[in-house]
Scaffold this motif. Structure first.
Motif, PDB file in Angstrom:
ATOM      1  N   GLU A  31       0.848  -1.185   0.000  1.00 53.68           N
ATOM      2  CA  GLU A  31       0.000   0.000   0.000  1.00 53.68           C
ATOM      3  C   GLU A  31       0.891   1.245   0.000  1.00 53.68           C
ATOM      4  O   GLU A  31       2.047   1.178   0.410  1.00 53.68           O
ATOM      5  CB  GLU A  31      -0.912   0.022   1.243  1.00 53.68           C
ATOM      6  N   ARG A 241      -1.147  15.837   1.399  1.00 53.40           N
ATOM      7  CA  ARG A 241      -0.735  14.494   1.836  1.00 53.40           C
ATOM      8  C   ARG A 241       0.270  13.932   0.839  1.00 53.40           C
ATOM      9  O   ARG A 241       0.090  14.051  -0.372  1.00 53.40           O
ATOM     10  CB  ARG A 241      -1.951  13.577   1.967  1.00 53.40           C
ATOM     11  N   TYR A 243       2.687  10.574  -0.285  1.00 51.36           N
ATOM     12  CA  TYR A 243       2.819   9.115  -0.200  1.00 51.36           C
ATOM     13  C   TYR A 243       4.008   8.633  -1.023  1.00 51.36           C
ATOM     14  O   TYR A 243       4.302   9.179  -2.091  1.00 51.36           O
ATOM     15  CB  TYR A 243       1.566   8.428  -0.740  1.00 51.36           C
ATOM     16  N   HIS A 319      -3.895   3.078  -6.662  1.00 50.00           N
ATOM     17  CA  HIS A 319      -4.154   3.375  -5.250  1.00 50.00           C
ATOM     18  C   HIS A 319      -5.061   4.596  -5.085  1.00 50.00           C
ATOM     19  O   HIS A 319      -5.001   5.290  -4.070  1.00 50.00           O
ATOM     20  CB  HIS A 319      -2.830   3.610  -4.513  1.00 50.00           C
ATOM     21  N   GLN A 321      -8.131   4.991  -4.340  1.00 45.89           N
ATOM     22  CA  GLN A 321      -8.995   5.022  -3.169  1.00 45.89           C
ATOM     23  C   GLN A 321      -8.286   5.692  -2.000  1.00 45.89           C
ATOM     24  O   GLN A 321      -8.870   6.512  -1.285  1.00 45.89           O
ATOM     25  CB  GLN A 321      -9.440   3.606  -2.788  1.00 45.89           C
ATOM     26  N   THR A 322      -7.044   5.348  -1.799  1.00 43.49           N
ATOM     27  CA  THR A 322      -6.263   5.953  -0.722  1.00 43.49           C
ATOM     28  C   THR A 322      -5.993   7.419  -1.023  1.00 43.49           C
ATOM     29  O   THR A 322      -6.147   8.289  -0.131  1.00 43.49           O
ATOM     30  CB  THR A 322      -4.929   5.214  -0.551  1.00 43.49           C
ATOM     31  N   LEU A 323      -5.611   7.729  -2.246  1.00 40.09           N
ATOM     32  CA  LEU A 323      -5.206   9.086  -2.569  1.00 40.09           C
ATOM     33  C   LEU A 323      -6.375  10.067  -2.590  1.00 40.09           C
ATOM     34  O   LEU A 323      -6.257  11.210  -2.135  1.00 40.09           O
ATOM     35  CB  LEU A 323      -4.490   9.114  -3.921  1.00 40.09           C
ATOM     36  N   TYR A 325      -9.805   9.430  -1.501  1.00 44.63           N
ATOM     37  CA  TYR A 325     -10.907   9.315  -0.529  1.00 44.63           C
ATOM     38  C   TYR A 325     -10.455   9.306   0.912  1.00 44.63           C
ATOM     39  O   TYR A 325     -11.241   9.611   1.810  1.00 44.63           O
ATOM     40  CB  TYR A 325     -11.712   8.037  -0.809  1.00 44.63           C
ATOM     41  N   GLN A 326      -9.207   8.961   1.175  1.00 42.80           N
ATOM     42  CA  GLN A 326      -8.768   8.868   2.551  1.00 42.80           C
ATOM     43  C   GLN A 326      -8.447  10.264   3.061  1.00 42.80           C
ATOM     44  O   GLN A 326      -7.595  10.960   2.493  1.00 42.80           O
ATOM     45  CB  GLN A 326      -7.543   7.963   2.667  1.00 42.80           C
TER      46      GLN A 326
END
Length: 327
Positions: A31, A241, A243, A319, A321-323, A325-326
């Motif tokens: 992830e 954010r 990553y 990824h 969904q993480t980028l 929606y989180q």
């Protein structure tokens, strides 16, 4: 065909053909790793790389016996505008279970003496219609691209920059249309991107390098204390954010890039980059690409985009969904 003619034939299409020689060109976590969870370790005296570009199989990529390294030939026969042997960080190990990257010191030319010779060897073979392992003895000597002990793997940092609409949970991203008269190619790449090199001494972290590249490539100036502070405060507040998506390799040169994604809330992005430049030293900055499957598929299939940029963009979409929606 002479040395310069072979060198001029190097391009994205050749990288795509060379990728067929490999099973894997990436080292990935399961992830995305938030940057604040990444541990960067330093090893002051790493073992010397096994392959340096001074081996006999690399000699055929040089224009004459007067040269012993590929960078010497570039300096004399095809010098870019900026060509300096600056200190660089060498990636020594990757441990995704503990989210650790270990680095030592190297130099920019340590990387180029191998990577540019690899590209030249492949170009010569392709021009003869024989891009096969028997025609690539230097590449065979280098071996597994993911073996970090074989050569100096001095990674760059490539970033997909996403402007996120929190209401719609959608995003757009930036691209650089590279100017072939300045940096070669004429293809697209992600922006910002740059070498992972020291800033103010050993131990410079990834974040400082990313901030530097944003200021230089999007604002056209070195990062001011206020810009750096603003970016860091936004990251700490969650409006920005960052990553780590993995380590990706270009098949042609075997150059590595630390693939990252920086997601800006739309209002923050507009505040920071409302006055961004439309053109930098490498080409035109093109905003507004939709962060969606159709756009990313169109850009990353074929030769319109550099390999490490394409890999980073595909990873970001994988990824999403993480980028997006989180929180």
């Amino acid at each position: 065909m002479n040395w310069l003619q072979i060198r001029r034939s190097i391009g994205p299409d050749l990288a795509r053909e060379t990728a067929l020689l490999y099973e894997s060109l990436a080292c990935l976590p399961d992830e995305p790793v938030p940057l604040e969870q990444l541990a960067v370790r330093w090893k002051p005296d790493p073992p010397a790389p096994v392959v340096t570009g001074g081996e006999p199989p690399a000699f055929v990529t040089l224009p004459s016996p007067a040269y012993t390294r590929y960078t010497s030939a570039i300096r004399d026969l095809a010098p870019p505008v900026l060509f300096e042997d600056r200190p660089s960080y060498r990636l020594l190990s990757v441990a995704w279970r503990s989210n650790e990257l270990t680095f030592g010191m190297s130099s920019y030319f340590d990387k180029l003496d191998v990577s540019e010779a690899l590209a030249h060897e492949a170009a010569a073979a392709a021009l003869d219609g024989e891009l096969t392992w028997p025609r690539l003895p230097f590449r065979a000597l280098v071996g597994d691209p993911l073996d970090l002990a074989r050569r100096a793997v001095n990674p760059g940092i490539v970033t997909v920059t996403i402007r996120r609409d929190a209401v719609r949970s959608t995003g757009t991203f930036l691209l650089l249309r590279r100017d072939p008269t300045r940096v070669g190619g004429g293809h697209y790449s992600l922006v910002p991107a740059g070498e992972f090199q020291p800033i103010g001494g050993l131990g410079s972290d990834l974040w400082r390098n990313i901030v530097r590249e944003y200021s230089e490539e999007l604002l056209g100036q070195p990062p001011s204390p206020s810009f750096s502070a603003h970016m860091t405060a936004a990251r700490e507040s969650g409006k920005l954010r960052t990553y780590i998506l993995g380590i990706v390799f270009d098949a042609l040169t075997l150059n590595a890039a630390i693939a990252t994604a920086v997601v800006f809330d739309a209002d923050l992005y507009d505040e920071l980059f409302g006055d961004r430049v439309s053109r930098n030293a490498e080409g035109d900055i093109v905003p507004g690409y939709g962060f969606d499957d159709a756009t990313i598929s169109r850009l990353t299939i074929g030769d319109s985009m550099g390999q490490t940029s394409a890999s980073c963009l595909r990873l970001a979409w994988h990824h999403r969904q993480t980028l997006l929606y989180q929180a």
